[in-house]
Design a protein around this motif. Structure first.
Motif, PDB file in Angstrom:
ATOM      1  N   VAL A 230       0.923  -1.202  -0.117  1.00 22.25           N
ATOM      2  CA  VAL A 230       0.058  -0.056   0.125  1.00 22.25           C
ATOM      3  C   VAL A 230       1.006   1.306  -0.010  1.00 22.25           C
ATOM      4  O   VAL A 230       1.910   1.171   0.366  1.00 22.25           O
ATOM      5  N   THR A 231       0.217   2.324  -0.486  1.00 22.47           N
ATOM      6  CA  THR A 231       1.025   3.617  -0.603  1.00 22.47           C
ATOM      7  C   THR A 231       1.292   4.325   0.976  1.00 22.47           C
ATOM      8  O   THR A 231       2.143   4.993   1.230  1.00 22.47           O
ATOM      9  N   GLU A 232       0.345   4.143   1.742  1.00 23.93           N
ATOM     10  CA  GLU A 232       0.099   4.798   3.090  1.00 23.93           C
ATOM     11  C   GLU A 232      -0.748   3.778   4.047  1.00 23.93           C
ATOM     12  O   GLU A 232      -1.405   3.333   3.613  1.00 23.93           O
ATOM     13  N   ILE A 233      -0.418   4.225   5.299  1.00 24.05           N
ATOM     14  CA  ILE A 233      -1.332   3.770   6.271  1.00 24.05           C
ATOM     15  C   ILE A 233      -1.585   5.013   7.086  1.00 24.05           C
ATOM     16  O   ILE A 233      -0.807   5.624   7.704  1.00 24.05           O
ATOM     17  N   ASN A 234      -3.074   5.176   7.312  1.00 23.31           N
ATOM     18  CA  ASN A 234      -3.566   6.344   7.985  1.00 23.31           C
ATOM     19  C   ASN A 234      -3.674   6.003   9.473  1.00 23.31           C
ATOM     20  O   ASN A 234      -4.314   4.980   9.709  1.00 23.31           O
ATOM     21  N   MET A 235      -3.596   7.108  10.407  1.00 24.11           N
ATOM     22  CA  MET A 235      -3.872   6.669  11.934  1.00 24.11           C
ATOM     23  C   MET A 235      -4.832   8.079  12.382  1.00 24.11           C
ATOM     24  O   MET A 235      -4.769   9.049  12.027  1.00 24.11           O
ATOM     25  N   ALA A 236      -5.345   7.476  13.436  1.00 19.40           N
ATOM     26  CA  ALA A 236      -6.383   8.547  14.190  1.00 19.40           C
ATOM     27  C   ALA A 236      -6.063   8.485  15.368  1.00 19.40           C
ATOM     28  O   ALA A 236      -5.960   7.373  15.956  1.00 19.40           O
ATOM     29  N   PHE A 237      -5.605   9.562  16.450  1.00 20.73           N
ATOM     30  CA  PHE A 237      -5.669   9.485  17.835  1.00 20.73           C
ATOM     31  C   PHE A 237      -6.932  10.189  18.120  1.00 20.73           C
ATOM     32  O   PHE A 237      -7.467  11.229  17.754  1.00 20.73           O
ATOM     33  N   SER A 238      -7.264   9.507  19.167  1.00 17.65           N
ATOM     34  CA  SER A 238      -8.653   9.751  19.836  1.00 17.65           C
ATOM     35  C   SER A 238      -8.678  11.431  20.057  1.00 17.65           C
ATOM     36  O   SER A 238      -9.684  12.073  20.068  1.00 17.65           O
ATOM     37  N   GLU A 239      -7.380  11.986  20.629  1.00 21.92           N
ATOM     38  CA  GLU A 239      -7.525  13.343  21.333  1.00 21.92           C
ATOM     39  C   GLU A 239      -6.690  13.975  20.606  1.00 21.92           C
ATOM     40  O   GLU A 239      -5.527  13.677  20.225  1.00 21.92           O
ATOM     41  N   ILE A 240      -7.145  15.445  20.226  1.00 21.53           N
ATOM     42  CA  ILE A 240      -6.224  16.194  19.582  1.00 21.53           C
ATOM     43  C   ILE A 240      -5.206  16.952  20.559  1.00 21.53           C
ATOM     44  O   ILE A 240      -5.800  17.604  21.302  1.00 21.53           O
ATOM     45  N   GLY A 241      -3.999  16.342  20.647  1.00 21.08           N
ATOM     46  CA  GLY A 241      -3.297  17.235  21.785  1.00 21.08           C
ATOM     47  C   GLY A 241      -1.786  17.329  20.971  1.00 21.08           C
ATOM     48  O   GLY A 241      -1.638  17.560  19.819  1.00 21.08           O
ATOM     49  N   ASP A 242      -0.700  17.594  21.815  1.00 17.25           N
ATOM     50  CA  ASP A 242       0.581  17.571  21.247  1.00 17.25           C
ATOM     51  C   ASP A 242       1.046  16.340  20.170  1.00 17.25           C
ATOM     52  O   ASP A 242       1.481  15.413  20.808  1.00 17.25           O
ATOM     53  N   ILE A 243       0.774  16.806  18.914  1.00 17.55           N
ATOM     54  CA  ILE A 243       0.989  15.698  17.986  1.00 17.55           C
ATOM     55  C   ILE A 243       2.286  14.968  18.150  1.00 17.55           C
ATOM     56  O   ILE A 243       2.692  13.877  17.893  1.00 17.55           O
ATOM     57  N   ASP A 244       3.421  15.758  18.475  1.00 21.97           N
ATOM     58  CA  ASP A 244       4.726  15.345  18.337  1.00 21.97           C
ATOM     59  C   ASP A 244       5.002  14.228  19.445  1.00 21.97           C
ATOM     60  O   ASP A 244       5.728  13.346  19.329  1.00 21.97           O
ATOM     61  N   LYS A 245       4.333  14.585  20.600  1.00 19.43           N
ATOM     62  CA  LYS A 245       4.526  13.587  21.854  1.00 19.43           C
ATOM     63  C   LYS A 245       3.797  12.611  21.216  1.00 19.43           C
ATOM     64  O   LYS A 245       4.027  11.450  21.893  1.00 19.43           O
ATOM     65  N   GLN A 246       2.514  12.614  21.061  1.00 12.34           N
ATOM     66  CA  GLN A 246       1.813  11.263  20.568  1.00 12.34           C
ATOM     67  C   GLN A 246       2.692  10.392  19.627  1.00 12.34           C
ATOM     68  O   GLN A 246       2.372   9.226  19.484  1.00 12.34           O
ATOM     69  N   LEU A 247       3.324  11.174  18.627  1.00  9.01           N
ATOM     70  CA  LEU A 247       4.115  10.400  17.651  1.00  9.01           C
ATOM     71  C   LEU A 247       5.143   9.639  18.022  1.00  9.01           C
ATOM     72  O   LEU A 247       5.709   8.687  17.421  1.00  9.01           O
ATOM     73  N   ALA A 248       5.913  10.151  18.828  1.00  8.93           N
ATOM     74  CA  ALA A 248       7.181   9.583  19.217  1.00  8.93           C
ATOM     75  C   ALA A 248       7.112   7.910  19.677  1.00  8.93           C
ATOM     76  O   ALA A 248       7.906   7.352  18.726  1.00  8.93           O
ATOM     77  N   PRO A 249       6.274   7.553  20.410  1.00 10.48           N
ATOM     78  CA  PRO A 249       6.287   6.074  20.535  1.00 10.48           C
ATOM     79  C   PRO A 249       5.960   5.164  19.196  1.00 10.48           C
ATOM     80  O   PRO A 249       6.457   4.016  18.922  1.00 10.48           O
ATOM     81  N   ILE A 250       5.147   6.073  18.106  1.00  7.44           N
ATOM     82  CA  ILE A 250       4.800   5.073  17.019  1.00  7.44           C
ATOM     83  C   ILE A 250       6.020   5.225  16.179  1.00  7.44           C
ATOM     84  O   ILE A 250       6.489   4.316  15.396  1.00  7.44           O
ATOM     85  N   GLN A 251       6.489   6.529  16.199  1.00  5.00           N
ATOM     86  CA  GLN A 251       7.744   6.294  15.348  1.00  5.00           C
ATOM     87  C   GLN A 251       8.881   5.286  15.606  1.00  5.00           C
ATOM     88  O   GLN A 251       9.551   4.746  14.877  1.00  5.00           O
ATOM     89  N   LYS A 252       8.874   5.329  16.985  1.00  7.03           N
ATOM     90  CA  LYS A 252       9.951   4.129  17.574  1.00  7.03           C
ATOM     91  C   LYS A 252       9.536   2.849  17.068  1.00  7.03           C
ATOM     92  O   LYS A 252      10.433   1.743  16.531  1.00  7.03           O
TER      93      LYS A 252
END
Lengths: 424, 420
Positions: A230-252
């Motif tokens: 596939v070309t992409e996988i989209n994700m939704a986080f339930s709350e809109i917060g500090d996106i960079d913080k939410q992203l860190a564990p997923i990046q890892k």
């Protein structure tokens, strides 16, 4: 200068008395400041409102909260590549599922859409970005339920498509009409297939309404020979917060599971929109600059005038034993009082004006039509309450006034007492 | 007593106050002239770009074309374009006319397998357009660019496309597109030059193709078709008149059935775009006008209020209310005229000085898709100067009139006793 005890309380009441004495001057200057601040609050509220709504519509309908791409993809996104793909989507989906993150794979591809006269009013072809979706998963990430004007979503395994309502209107398309899709497969040969329109979609995001062409992912996989990639996988986080913080564990996580891929937040995905927003913000700051300018000219004029007209008064005050510092303080109190009044007045006016803007807004439909102005909002601009701006306004009115008053007061104090008293 | 003489004396008596209010008016007038000139410059440049590169003064195309232009309606063409151009150029008001063919396609190569590289194709006649578009002047000199040779498969690409795709002069490109019958068509062409335009729309992914080659690609050659014929008028002709004249000619020929001419202002998609830009400009202008007015009003009103005592004295000395108002109004008027005049003159000088060079706004405009270049060149015109002069005078004298009238009604005793 003799060291005298500062009589702050006295100076304060003195300044208040002076302000009351020159009511009209106080009011005129204050209203000039108020007017400037009103402009600022109005425009700030409007732009922030459009920003916030755009962000939400971007996340809900266009980008999701974040997206996983092949590392090569983003740089080449303009060419809608299907060669930079995620080759192990199931593995990633499972890893995300284990962490309770909602995710949906998609295949985005460029295609020439061809339509023919009968049933359409005219023949033609048009470049589109089409997308293959896994509908069960997609509806968990994007807010697409209840957004169909007519029809239904495509069924897996069927050559069916949902299109955006603005696109449908442009083409003169209705349910049941066929669309010929001509594209190139992952390994480069030309592939042409027909799909049938089964649904028409309207969302609050105009870009989606204008460009959507959504078909089942298994069909796209087969036609483009994606072999499960596939070309992409989209994700939704339930709350809109500090996106960079939410992203860190997923990046890892992605770095561990599939190092050839990367995670991008909606802020990067919506970069074109954000670039426009930041240009608009520059516009706001120039408006704030103008507000400063008016306040500056208004207040400095008033202070100059009042100091000039009151030379005698200053002379008297100094002759009666007030120190220069005390005179300065009392005049700064006066300036601060005017600024404060202007600030409060501006905030009251701002609240009044924004009350309308928040609840009703301005309809720009006739002006904008279906033009792309970068914002992801319907054409009604609504403001939101930006509380810090109101505090900032009062502070700005106050601080600026005091700051501007310093110079002319100092100048006036340099003149000798006798000369002051002699003044006409 | 001569009000005028007293007014002048008052103005001279209190130089600092005079200077203060005059400066406020001057600054406001100066700012207005400059800003309005910039707005006029932006508006003019955008229009000029559209006329020069997109529509010409008069656009001749099939009447259905515009409605379906989003879906590449190749089948709505203008037949026998050479014949039509001859007819057009025979008309008195026409300077020259030239044909265009625009369509979309994709570039592909071994390296781009799995990618979809969109380009726009711009078919033009380099000779006929040498006066308006003047492609030769847009070629980037460092790239060794040449105009396409006649009857060759040579093309020019935009600098934006060259950068995006890493293409250079001498490279070959493969184009895939569709003919008028929507048959797939593929062709290999050689890049003879790279062109740069200040107009952002002309600098994106565009391939400039000689007109006869464009005709060949979309299969218009059999009937010598064009997508549009653009007409450039002579300077002393009105677009509307010429439009009517051309339509009269088109109506008499059965070969041109369904073909219509529209003046630039009547090309609705572009016109509505310009209209919106104009609204934004007016709004900006209005906002600034209001801001400038506040400065003037604030200063002028303040001056009158400060002088309430003086008004009381004059009144006590036997001056009538009407005379007082007249006196103060005259004073304000003189200051307003001087202030506005000075502001307008400085603003005009500044605008004219900046007209050839302009401000560099490239940085601030990045990422904003608006059809103007990054340079903002003011374009001053007398209407702006007259408007600002009038506005400055009217606003400031009115700002003086009402408080003066009020002050003159106050009883002398009260006016003298009270500090306003």
């Amino acid at each position: 200068m003799a060291k005298a005890k500062l009589r702050m309380g006295y100076l304060f009441s003195f300044a208040v008395k002076n302000l009351m004495r020159y009511k009209k001057r106080t009011l005129i200057t204050a209203s000039a400041i108020a007017y400037g601040l009103l402009m600022f609050l109005l425009i700030d509220g409007m732009l922030t409102g459009a920003d916030k709504e755009s962000e939400r519509n971007l996340i809900w309908y266009e980008t999701g909260s974040a997206r996983i791409y092949n590392k090569e993809y983003w740089e080449n996104r303009e060419n809608v590549p299907v060669k930079y793909t995620i080759d192990n989507p199931d593995e990633i989906m499972k890893a995300l599922d284990d962490r309770n993150i909602k995710a949906a794979p998609r295949i985005t591809f460029g295609a020439e859409m061809i339509i023919y006269e009968d049933p359409y009013p005219e023949s033609g072809n048009k470049f589109v970005r089409a997308v293959g979706v896994d509908l069960d998963k997609d509806s968990q990430v994007f807010q697409l339920q209840d957004k169909l004007d007519e029809g239904r979503f495509p069924k897996a395994g069927e050559f069916e498509v949902v299109i955006g309502s603005w696109l449908a209107k442009d083409l003169g398309a209705e349910l049941g009409y066929p669309i010929t899709v001509s594209t190139r497969s992952k390994n480069g040969f030309i592939q042409t297939f027909d799909v049938e329109i089964v649904g028409i979609l309207t969302t609050p995001n105009p870009i989606v309404n204008k460009s959507t062409l959504m078909m089942p992912i298994d069909i796209v996989d087969e036609m483009l020979l994606m072999e499960g990639s596939v070309t992409e996988i989209n994700m939704a986080f339930s709350e809109i917060g500090d996106i960079d913080k939410q992203l860190a564990p997923i990046q890892k996580l992605i770095a561990d599971v599939s190092p050839s891929n990367e995670v991008l937040s909606w802020k990067i995905l919506g970069a074109d929109y954000l670039a426009i927003a930041s240009a608009k913000r520059e516009g706001t700051s120039s408006i704030i600059g103008l507000v400063f300018l008016i306040a500056l000219i208004g207040i400095s004029n008033t202070m100059l005038m009042s100091l000039f007209e009151r030379r005698r008064e200053i002379g008297t005050m100094r002759a009666l034993g007030m120190t220069d510092f005390e005179v300065m303080i009392s005049f700064l109190f006066e300036a601060g009082g005017i600024g404060l009044l202007g600030g409060i007045l501006g905030v009251i006016l701002g609240i009044g004006a924004n009350f309308y803007m928040v609840n009703y807004g301005i309809d720009f439909t006739s002006l904008i039509g279906d033009m792309d102005i970068g914002y992801r909002i319907a054409t009604v601009f609504k403001s939101i309450w930006v509380i810090p701006s109101y505090f900032l306004s009062v502070l700005m009115g106050f601080g600026l006034s005091v700051l501007i008053a310093i110079l002319p007061t100092r100048k006036a104090l340099k003149v000798s007492i006798t000369e002051c008293l002699r003044a006409e | 007593m001569n009000t005028y003489v007293v007014a002048w004396r008052n103005i001279g008596r209190n130089k600092r106050r005079t200077a203060l209010s005059a400066v406020a008016i001057t600054v406001a007038a100066f700012g207005m002239v400059l800003l309005f000139s910039i707005i006029a410059g932006l508006s003019f440049e955008m229009q000029d770009n559209f006329v020069r590169y997109i529509t010409g003064d008069i656009l001749i195309e099939h009447e259905e074309f515009e409605k379906y232009q989003d879906i590449n309606p190749l089948h709505f063409y203008v037949p026998d374009q050479e014949e039509l151009i001859k007819k057009m150029e025979a008309l008195e008001g026409v300077a020259h006319a030239f044909p265009r063919i625009n369509f979309g396609g994709q570039l592909y190569s071994q390296a781009s397998i799995g990618e979809f590289k969109r380009v726009s194709i711009f078919g033009f006649d380099p000779v006929a357009e040498s006066d308006t578009m003047n492609m030769t002047s847009h070629l980037v000199p460092e790239t060794n660019s040449q105009m396409p040779a006649a009857n060759s498969r040579e093309v020019i690409i935009s600098e934006g496309l060259a950068k995006r795709e890493g293409l250079k002069v001498g490279d070959k490109i493969n184009l895939a597109t569709m003919t008028v019958r929507r048959a797939a068509f593929q062709i290999t062409m050689k890049i003879s030059g790279i062109a740069y335009f200040d107009f952002s729309q002309m600098n994106e992914g565009i391939v400039f193709i000689p007109f006869d080659l464009a005709q060949y690609i979309v299969d218009y050659s059999g009937f010598d078709g064009a997508m549009s014929v653009n007409v450039v008028k002579k300077t002393n002709v009105e677009r509307g008149d010429l439009e009517k004249q051309i339509n009269d000619v088109l109506k008499t020929e059965s070969a041109y059935q369904g073909i219509t001419a529209r003046a630039f202002e009547n090309v609705s998609t572009i016109y509505s775009f310009l209209k919106m830009a104009e609204y934004i400009y007016y709004f900006m202008g209005l906002l600034f006008f209001l801001l400038a007015s506040t400065v003037i009003i604030n200063t002028t009103m303040m001056v009158i209020f400060e002088r309430t005592r003086e008004i009381g004295t004059l009144s006590a000395l036997g001056m009538k209310g009407k005379e007082i108002v007249r006196l103060f109004f005259t004073e304000a008027l003189i200051i307003a005229i001087i202030g506005s005049l000075v502001g307008v003159v400085i603003g005009t000088a500044m605008a004219i000085w900046l007209e050839p060079t302009g401000f560099d706004f490239k940085e601030a405009m990045q990422g904003v898709d608006f059809q103007i270049s990054g340079m903002m060149k003011p374009k001053w015109n007398p209407v702006i100067a007259i408007f600002v002069l009038a506005a400055g005078i009217v606003v400031s004298s009115f700002a003086a009139y009402f408080p003066a009238k009020r002050a003159s009604r106050i009883k002398p005793i009260e006016a003298m006793r009270k500090d306003y």
